[in-house]
Design a protein around this motif. Structure first.
Motif, PDB file in Angstrom:
ATOM      1  N   ARG A  84       0.840  -1.206   0.000  1.00 28.18           N
ATOM      2  CA  ARG A  84       0.000   0.000   0.000  1.00 28.18           C
ATOM      3  C   ARG A  84       0.874   1.255   0.000  1.00 28.18           C
ATOM      4  O   ARG A  84       0.596   2.225  -0.722  1.00 28.18           O
ATOM      5  N   ALA A  85       1.938   1.234   0.812  1.00 29.28           N
ATOM      6  CA  ALA A  85       2.838   2.386   0.875  1.00 29.28           C
ATOM      7  C   ALA A  85       3.556   2.593  -0.460  1.00 29.28           C
ATOM      8  O   ALA A  85       3.730   3.734  -0.910  1.00 29.28           O
ATOM      9  N   GLU A  86       3.978   1.501  -1.100  1.00 30.16           N
ATOM     10  CA  GLU A  86       4.632   1.614  -2.403  1.00 30.16           C
ATOM     11  C   GLU A  86       3.664   2.186  -3.433  1.00 30.16           C
ATOM     12  O   GLU A  86       4.025   3.078  -4.217  1.00 30.16           O
ATOM     13  N   PHE A  87       2.429   1.689  -3.431  1.00 33.51           N
ATOM     14  CA  PHE A  87       1.403   2.163  -4.365  1.00 33.51           C
ATOM     15  C   PHE A  87       1.164   3.660  -4.156  1.00 33.51           C
ATOM     16  O   PHE A  87       1.087   4.432  -5.120  1.00 33.51           O
ATOM     17  N   LYS A  88       1.073   4.093  -2.909  1.00 33.37           N
ATOM     18  CA  LYS A  88       0.838   5.503  -2.589  1.00 33.37           C
ATOM     19  C   LYS A  88       2.000   6.361  -3.084  1.00 33.37           C
ATOM     20  O   LYS A  88       1.793   7.440  -3.668  1.00 33.37           O
ATOM     21  N   THR A 129       1.888   6.696  -6.850  1.00 31.89           N
ATOM     22  CA  THR A 129       0.776   7.548  -7.269  1.00 31.89           C
ATOM     23  C   THR A 129       1.099   9.019  -7.041  1.00 31.89           C
ATOM     24  O   THR A 129       0.827   9.872  -7.894  1.00 31.89           O
ATOM     25  N   GLU A 130       1.714   9.314  -5.898  1.00 29.09           N
ATOM     26  CA  GLU A 130       1.978  10.713  -5.558  1.00 29.09           C
ATOM     27  C   GLU A 130       3.061  11.349  -6.417  1.00 29.09           C
ATOM     28  O   GLU A 130       3.087  12.569  -6.577  1.00 29.09           O
ATOM     29  N   ILE A 131       3.948  10.534  -6.977  1.00 30.17           N
ATOM     30  CA  ILE A 131       4.967  11.110  -7.865  1.00 30.17           C
ATOM     31  C   ILE A 131       4.511  11.081  -9.328  1.00 30.17           C
ATOM     32  O   ILE A 131       5.261  11.418 -10.228  1.00 30.17           O
ATOM     33  N   GLY A 132       3.234  10.670  -9.551  1.00 33.30           N
ATOM     34  CA  GLY A 132       2.656  10.720 -10.887  1.00 33.30           C
ATOM     35  C   GLY A 132       3.069   9.598 -11.803  1.00 33.30           C
ATOM     36  O   GLY A 132       2.901   9.689 -13.019  1.00 33.30           O
ATOM     37  N   TYR A 133       3.602   8.508 -11.228  1.00 30.93           N
ATOM     38  CA  TYR A 133       4.062   7.413 -12.080  1.00 30.93           C
ATOM     39  C   TYR A 133       2.908   6.545 -12.561  1.00 30.93           C
ATOM     40  O   TYR A 133       2.955   5.995 -13.649  1.00 30.93           O
ATOM     41  N   ALA A 134       1.879   6.406 -11.743  1.00 25.69           N
ATOM     42  CA  ALA A 134       0.763   5.533 -12.103  1.00 25.69           C
ATOM     43  C   ALA A 134      -0.150   6.230 -13.102  1.00 25.69           C
ATOM     44  O   ALA A 134      -0.483   7.399 -12.947  1.00 25.69           O
ATOM     45  N   ASN A 135      -0.555   5.497 -14.127  1.00 25.83           N
ATOM     46  CA  ASN A 135      -1.429   6.071 -15.154  1.00 25.83           C
ATOM     47  C   ASN A 135      -2.796   5.389 -15.103  1.00 25.83           C
ATOM     48  O   ASN A 135      -3.252   4.767 -16.051  1.00 25.83           O
ATOM     49  N   ASP A 159      -1.616   3.090 -23.871  1.00 26.26           N
ATOM     50  CA  ASP A 159      -1.307   1.857 -24.599  1.00 26.26           C
ATOM     51  C   ASP A 159      -2.304   0.749 -24.284  1.00 26.26           C
ATOM     52  O   ASP A 159      -1.954  -0.316 -23.813  1.00 26.26           O
ATOM     53  N   ASP A 160      -3.592   1.038 -24.523  1.00 29.94           N
ATOM     54  CA  ASP A 160      -4.637   0.017 -24.408  1.00 29.94           C
ATOM     55  C   ASP A 160      -4.722  -0.575 -23.002  1.00 29.94           C
ATOM     56  O   ASP A 160      -5.117  -1.707 -22.818  1.00 29.94           O
ATOM     57  N   GLY A 161      -4.326   0.201 -22.022  1.00 36.83           N
ATOM     58  CA  GLY A 161      -4.515  -0.258 -20.658  1.00 36.83           C
ATOM     59  C   GLY A 161      -3.271  -0.816 -20.026  1.00 36.83           C
ATOM     60  O   GLY A 161      -2.895  -1.952 -20.247  1.00 36.83           O
ATOM     61  N   GLU A 162      -2.592  -0.032 -19.224  1.00 40.74           N
ATOM     62  CA  GLU A 162      -1.427  -0.540 -18.522  1.00 40.74           C
ATOM     63  C   GLU A 162      -1.407   0.037 -17.116  1.00 40.74           C
ATOM     64  O   GLU A 162      -2.057   1.033 -16.825  1.00 40.74           O
ATOM     65  N   ILE A 163      -0.696  -0.623 -16.243  1.00 37.63           N
ATOM     66  CA  ILE A 163      -0.623  -0.187 -14.855  1.00 37.63           C
ATOM     67  C   ILE A 163       0.820  -0.339 -14.404  1.00 37.63           C
ATOM     68  O   ILE A 163       1.160  -1.109 -13.526  1.00 37.63           O
ATOM     69  N   SER A 164       1.683   0.399 -15.054  1.00 35.15           N
ATOM     70  CA  SER A 164       3.125   0.265 -14.863  1.00 35.15           C
ATOM     71  C   SER A 164       3.553   0.776 -13.494  1.00 35.15           C
ATOM     72  O   SER A 164       2.852   1.528 -12.834  1.00 35.15           O
ATOM     73  N   GLY A 165       4.766   0.366 -13.092  1.00 39.15           N
ATOM     74  CA  GLY A 165       5.383   0.918 -11.909  1.00 39.15           C
ATOM     75  C   GLY A 165       5.407   0.002 -10.715  1.00 39.15           C
ATOM     76  O   GLY A 165       6.272   0.142  -9.851  1.00 39.15           O
TER      77      GLY A 165
END
Length: 420
Positions: A93-97, A100-106, A161-167
């Motif tokens: 959860r902390a990694e995901f947060k 997200t906060e640095i704008g990496y998640a799309n 790109d048709d749906g990705e969840i990188s990072g």
């Protein structure tokens, strides 16, 4: 190239000497022959009978499969080992947060949304695709996790790109799938042979070994405690045995008796020991007294001081004392480690001495040597034997170890993402 995969889904990769060492995910016995995939020219006549993979409109290749040494273990085992490496759900959860906060998640998923999707998706079909050597996690996520769900449109609307969840890290992906029943037996593999054969890293660097900073030193009141806990891990948690070290009890065990263990704890704190340490006191009068005063010390962050857990089964236990036989609560008074073994249908504790420090009697289970001897003679789990007491101890022990590792992992994450 070197790959960490889930089925044929690439979770992590490296090249030449630049890669993350994943050996701690596996046990030495997980080394086996696993499939490696290579590309051959689509027009190569010698490969004409091999599967043709169409990568794009302009590029196709033949899929070559070779069996070489690598590590392979089911996801359920790897996910459990990750907990002792500090990669818990709270860490994820902390990694995901932070990402997200640095704008990496799309994407616009919250962590709980993502966990629910990964836990409920039918991902068993992702194991092996006959027409595909490997696929990246983005494609796996789009095809096997969100396809046909309300989340699919949300993902595509935020993606290029048709749906990705990188990072997400490979370990977080594994933990997110840990509760998914269709993912439990998917193989997590580490394909390191090409890097080793190419001389980019010494072969011993790929030996499955838990590094010392990730191991736990277990210290108890005496030799029987160590023997029983060590054997319990071997029988009930064999996939985790290599995470634990024990004080050598073969000769001149140095901490026999609770007073000695208390002084040892003080010594460990004074020298600021760097090892991860879990100190376990018995759940009897003397053990609880020394546990309570040890717990008041300024313990280190990498140390936990616990006693054997209370059990409801001990609240109405047969006892014998100066006033005869009666039922009594032996938690905190007579529950040494032998009480957590299967002591037969009518075990009995005999009160032996009065403990003035805690204003209660100290007791001992009758026949404790034979009770321990029978358990230590088990070569495998024996049908009909009651292991519930030992399971209670291991649950507590593993939980304390996980808490140590989680705190260390979170501290590292915060250092890497100070603004996350």
């Amino acid at each position: 190239m070197i790959y960490l995969t889930l089925g044929r889904v690439q979770l992590d990769w490296g090249k030449n000497g630049r890669f993350q060492n994943h050996s701690a995910l596996f046990r030495p016995g997980d080394l086996t022959d696993i499939p490696y995939f290579y590309a051959a020219d689509a027009d190569d006549p010698e490969s004409a009978d091999l599967p043709l993979i169409r990568h794009s409109d302009n590029f196709s290749y033949r899929l070559i499969t070779e069996m070489k040494q690598g590590y392979s273990a089911p996801l359920r085992t790897v996910a459990r080992r990750l907990l002792l490496l500090g990669h818990t759900d709270d860490y994820c959860r902390a990694e995901f947060k932070a990402l997200t906060e640095i704008g990496y998640a799309n994407h616009d998923f919250g962590f709980d949304d993502l966990k629910a999707l990964m836990s409920s998706a039918n991902v068993g079909a992702a194991n092996f695709r006959p027409d595909l050597g490997s696929e990246n996690f983005d494609r796996f996520f789009a095809e096997h996790v969100v396809a046909g769900t309300e989340a699919q449109a949300r993902l595509q609307s935020h993606s290029q790109d048709d749906g990705e969840i990188s990072g997400l890290s490979a370990y977080t992906i594994i933990r997110l799938l840990a509760d998914n029943p269709t993912a439990q037996e998917l193989p997590v593999t580490w394909q390191f042979a090409d890097v080793a054969d190419g001389g980019w890293a010494p072969s011993e660097s790929f030996e499955a070994a838990v590094r010392q900073p990730n191991r736990f030193l277990i210290v108890t009141e005496g030799t029987s405690d160590v023997q029983i806990i060590k054997h319990a891990i071997e029988l009930l948690a064999p996939d985790l045995t290599d995470f634990f070290d024990f004080v050598d009890m073969r000769e001149n065990y140095p901490f026999s008796g609770t007073g000695s263990l208390y002084n040892f704890v003080r010594g460990l704190i004074s020298i600021r020991i760097q090892n991860n340490v879990v100190v376990i006191f018995d759940n009897d009068a003397e053990g609880v007294f020394n546990w309570e005063r040890s717990a008041r010390l300024n313990r280190l962050e990498n140390m936990r001081i616990v006693k054997l857990p209370d059990r409801s089964a001990f609240e109405n236990f047969r006892t014998i004392g100066p006033t005869g036989e009666q039922r009594a609560d032996i938690n905190g008074k007579a529950a040494a480690i032998e009480c957590y073994l299967d002591a037969g249908p009518e075990p009995v504790v005999r009160w032996t001495s009065y403990d003035q420090k805690r204003d209660c009697y100290q007791g001992v289970i009758e026949g404790k040597e034979e009770i321990a001897r029978q358990f230590l003679g088990h070569k495998k789990l024996e049908p009909g034997y009651d292991y519930s007491g030992l399971e209670h101890i291991l649950t507590m022990l593993i939980s304390e170890c996980v808490r140590i590792s989680e705190a260390e992992a979170k501290a590292t994450l915060e250092a890497e993402h100070p603004d996350g």
